[in-house]
Write a protein that holds these residues in place. Structure first.
Motif, PDB file in Angstrom:
ATOM      1  N   VAL A  62      -2.810  31.784  48.300  1.00 16.19           N
ATOM      2  CA  VAL A  62      -3.316  31.802  46.881  1.00 16.19           C
ATOM      3  C   VAL A  62      -2.759  30.551  46.217  1.00 16.19           C
ATOM      4  O   VAL A  62      -1.802  30.015  46.023  1.00 16.19           O
ATOM      5  CB  VAL A  62      -2.462  33.171  46.251  1.00 16.19           C
ATOM      6  N   MET A  63      -4.046  30.042  45.344  1.00 10.42           N
ATOM      7  CA  MET A  63      -3.825  29.009  44.484  1.00 10.42           C
ATOM      8  C   MET A  63      -3.967  29.441  43.160  1.00 10.42           C
ATOM      9  O   MET A  63      -4.982  29.968  42.573  1.00 10.42           O
ATOM     10  CB  MET A  63      -4.853  27.920  44.836  1.00 10.42           C
ATOM     11  N   SER A  64      -3.013  29.102  42.427  1.00 11.06           N
ATOM     12  CA  SER A  64      -2.794  29.562  41.124  1.00 11.06           C
ATOM     13  C   SER A  64      -2.179  28.924  39.942  1.00 11.06           C
ATOM     14  O   SER A  64      -1.356  27.806  40.240  1.00 11.06           O
ATOM     15  CB  SER A  64      -1.965  30.992  41.173  1.00 11.06           C
ATOM     16  N   GLY A  65      -2.712  28.729  38.715  1.00 10.35           N
ATOM     17  CA  GLY A  65      -2.194  28.380  37.566  1.00 10.35           C
ATOM     18  C   GLY A  65      -0.937  29.026  37.253  1.00 10.35           C
ATOM     19  O   GLY A  65      -0.817  29.983  37.719  1.00 10.35           O
ATOM     20  N   LEU A 102     -17.868  23.309  43.812  1.00 12.96           N
ATOM     21  CA  LEU A 102     -17.296  23.706  45.269  1.00 12.96           C
ATOM     22  C   LEU A 102     -18.483  24.258  45.887  1.00 12.96           C
ATOM     23  O   LEU A 102     -18.763  23.916  46.893  1.00 12.96           O
ATOM     24  CB  LEU A 102     -16.203  24.687  44.718  1.00 12.96           C
ATOM     25  N   GLN A 103     -19.435  25.299  45.296  1.00 13.03           N
ATOM     26  CA  GLN A 103     -20.498  25.892  45.924  1.00 13.03           C
ATOM     27  C   GLN A 103     -21.406  24.835  46.287  1.00 13.03           C
ATOM     28  O   GLN A 103     -22.013  24.705  47.395  1.00 13.03           O
ATOM     29  CB  GLN A 103     -21.044  26.760  44.943  1.00 13.03           C
ATOM     30  N   VAL A 111      -8.769  22.391  40.699  1.00 10.42           N
ATOM     31  CA  VAL A 111      -8.869  23.260  41.993  1.00 10.42           C
ATOM     32  C   VAL A 111     -10.083  22.445  42.579  1.00 10.42           C
ATOM     33  O   VAL A 111      -9.893  22.127  43.866  1.00 10.42           O
ATOM     34  CB  VAL A 111      -9.580  24.605  41.778  1.00 10.42           C
ATOM     35  N   PHE A 112     -11.013  22.093  41.962  1.00  7.50           N
ATOM     36  CA  PHE A 112     -12.152  21.310  42.765  1.00  7.50           C
ATOM     37  C   PHE A 112     -11.622  20.052  43.365  1.00  7.50           C
ATOM     38  O   PHE A 112     -12.031  19.567  44.435  1.00  7.50           O
ATOM     39  CB  PHE A 112     -13.237  20.984  41.698  1.00  7.50           C
ATOM     40  N   LYS A 113     -10.774  19.314  42.459  1.00  9.49           N
ATOM     41  CA  LYS A 113     -10.160  17.952  42.945  1.00  9.49           C
ATOM     42  C   LYS A 113      -9.485  18.172  44.195  1.00  9.49           C
ATOM     43  O   LYS A 113      -9.563  17.612  45.326  1.00  9.49           O
ATOM     44  CB  LYS A 113      -9.431  17.210  41.733  1.00  9.49           C
ATOM     45  N   HIS A 114      -8.417  19.281  44.247  1.00 10.57           N
ATOM     46  CA  HIS A 114      -7.893  19.674  45.305  1.00 10.57           C
ATOM     47  C   HIS A 114      -8.313  20.074  46.534  1.00 10.57           C
ATOM     48  O   HIS A 114      -8.198  19.540  47.688  1.00 10.57           O
ATOM     49  CB  HIS A 114      -6.809  20.473  44.952  1.00 10.57           C
ATOM     50  N   LEU A 115      -9.390  20.868  46.398  1.00  8.39           N
ATOM     51  CA  LEU A 115     -10.127  21.559  47.569  1.00  8.39           C
ATOM     52  C   LEU A 115     -11.288  20.465  48.095  1.00  8.39           C
ATOM     53  O   LEU A 115     -11.299  20.529  49.309  1.00  8.39           O
ATOM     54  CB  LEU A 115     -10.860  22.750  47.141  1.00  8.39           C
TER      55      LEU A 115
END
Length: 441
Positions: free
Chosen positions: A66-69, A156-157, A129-133
């Motif tokens: 789970v990736m959350s702010g 991401l998509q 999230v985009f930068k991390h993933l």
């Protein structure tokens, strides 16, 4: 009332839209990343969704991150929590800005958005999230976004990540209800500014390949609000944790105790109509008391209405409680009321039913899908109808007992998280095999 009849309302829906459930031994364990821009369960249904879906997916044999702010979710020990901190300005305040924050464009966007009255957390979370993933996320089989609907999700998509997005309900309904409740043009202006993120969400939703929602009503409303075809939105009902939310025969009922779980100052939750009903019921039942899970804003509309109706001594507010405490409060109540004007699903209704507590619910949004005929359904925005239904249950112990049994059975058979995880796994498999046919542009 026969308990068997409580299942009839949802069965035709489920027969039409439930995918065939693949035997567990035929599923490969998946590596899943669930995203939530703010996921604490006290903050609402999205946090509850993250908590229980991640747990159910782990129990189904998958590996789940789970990736959350902030504020962060409560997750099962078997779920890996990846914290994606933002500025958390709703807790720290605008004065928390430091020079180090200025090194990040995302932080600047978040701070200026809050300064100007906007809600930019989804947008900023999507950037982070985009930068991390992009750097660390290629090992995931599925990225599952929980209603962030930000530009970062489209990126991401576009980068080839297999993305699934849950939309619980269109926030356009929240906006309209809030505008209708506003008392002056200044309030309406602030409400429109706060909801300006909807412009982004509408554009993003139309370009997502794989969208899933949690009720048939939400499926129709999302399609209308975001200009999609209902057939482009898949349906997997939420679940209720029937181990945590269960009947507690040893807990003593509090006579004339009714209970509600709602954001006290959100017009969407219909607390005004509940309070008006309580004021009416108090004339007939001098011992009546309301336990409200939620805390009204000091000096806000709810607090003012409580004083106007002279209900201060009849209402107990609790907040920040554990799931065990919440289940105990359900067990102590004679009746649970769901006064919402609109719900995309209605988790409190399901929780109360799982605890074997009779439910009075409005017909707002998807609530009739959850409650069926295992509770009493009344028109939304009708305080008198709420009062009549509650009185009917307070006066009839046999009816309370019948509804208690019917509600528990309905949740066990139709809305458990094990079933939801099975259906979601099937959907993930369809996405990975390219069989969803939900590309929207």
């Amino acid at each position: 009332m026969q308990a068997e009849s409580a299942l009839t309302a949802a069965e035709p829906i489920l027969a039409d839209i439930t995918p065939a459930i693949m035997p567990a031994e035929q599923r490969l364990p998946l590596k899943i990343c669930l995203l939530g821009y703010r996921s604490q369960p006290y903050g609402g249904g999205q946090g509850i969704y993250i908590k229980y879906l991640s747990k159910a997916l782990v129990e189904a044999g998958h590996q789940v991150d789970v990736m959350s702010g902030q504020p962060y979710p409560h997750v099962d020990p078997r779920v890996n929590l990846i914290k994606m901190p933002g500025m958390n300005l709703f807790e720290t305040g605008l004065g928390s800005l430091t020079f180090s924050h200025l090194r990040s464009m995302t932080n600047i966007i978040e701070w200026t958005g809050k300064l100007t009255g906007g809600f930019v957390e989804p947008h900023c979370f999507g950037r982070r999230v985009f930068k991390h993933l992009k750097k660390h996320g290629r090992h995931y089989d599925i990225i599952h976004d929980n209603q962030c609907l930000s530009w970062g999700m489209l990126k991401l998509q576009k980068k080839g990540f297999p993305l699934v997005t849950t939309i619980h309900h269109p926030i356009t309904s929240d906006l309209q209800i809030a505008l209708n409740a506003a008392t002056n043009w200044k309030a309406r202006l602030l409400i429109k500014r706060w909801h300006s993120f909807l412009t982004m969400q509408k554009k993003v939703a139309k370009r997502l390949d794989n969208v899933v929602t949690v009720s048939e009503r939400s499926q129709k409303d999302i399609a209308s609000a975001f200009d999609l075809k209902p057939s482009d939105i898949s349906l997997v009902y939420n679940g209720i944790d029937t181990e945590e939310f269960r009947p507690m025969p040893a807990v003593v009922k509090k006579p004339f105790r009714i209970m509600a779980t709602a954001s006290a100052d959100a017009p969407l939750k219909g607390v005004r109509y509940l309070l008006e009903a309580v004021a009416e019921l108090a004339r007939q039942y001098p011992q009546l008391e309301l336990l409200m899970v939620g805390q009204p804003q000091a000096g806000g509309a709810t607090e003012r209405l409580i004083k106007k109706l002279k209900l201060t001594d009849r209402i107990i507010f609790v907040s920040g409680i554990s799931t065990k405490q919440l289940a105990t409060h359900y067990a102590e109540a004679q009746v649970v009321v769901i006064p919402s004007v609109y719900e995309g699903f209605g988790l409190p209704a399901g929780e109360a039913m799982a605890c074997g507590v009779p439910v009075v619910s409005t017909d707002g949004g998807a609530l009739p899908e959850v409650v069926g005929d295992a509770g009493i359904i009344v028109p939304a925005k009708d305080s008198q109808a709420i009062a009549i239904a509650v009185a009917e249950l307070l006066d009839n112990s046999d009816k309370r007992d019948a509804m208690s049994a019917a509600g528990r059975q309905r949740i066990e058979q139709l809305f458990c998280w094990t079933r939801a995880a099975q259906q979601m796994t099937d959907y993930y498999t369809q996405v990975l095999e390219g069989n969803t046919n939900h590309a929207n542009g």
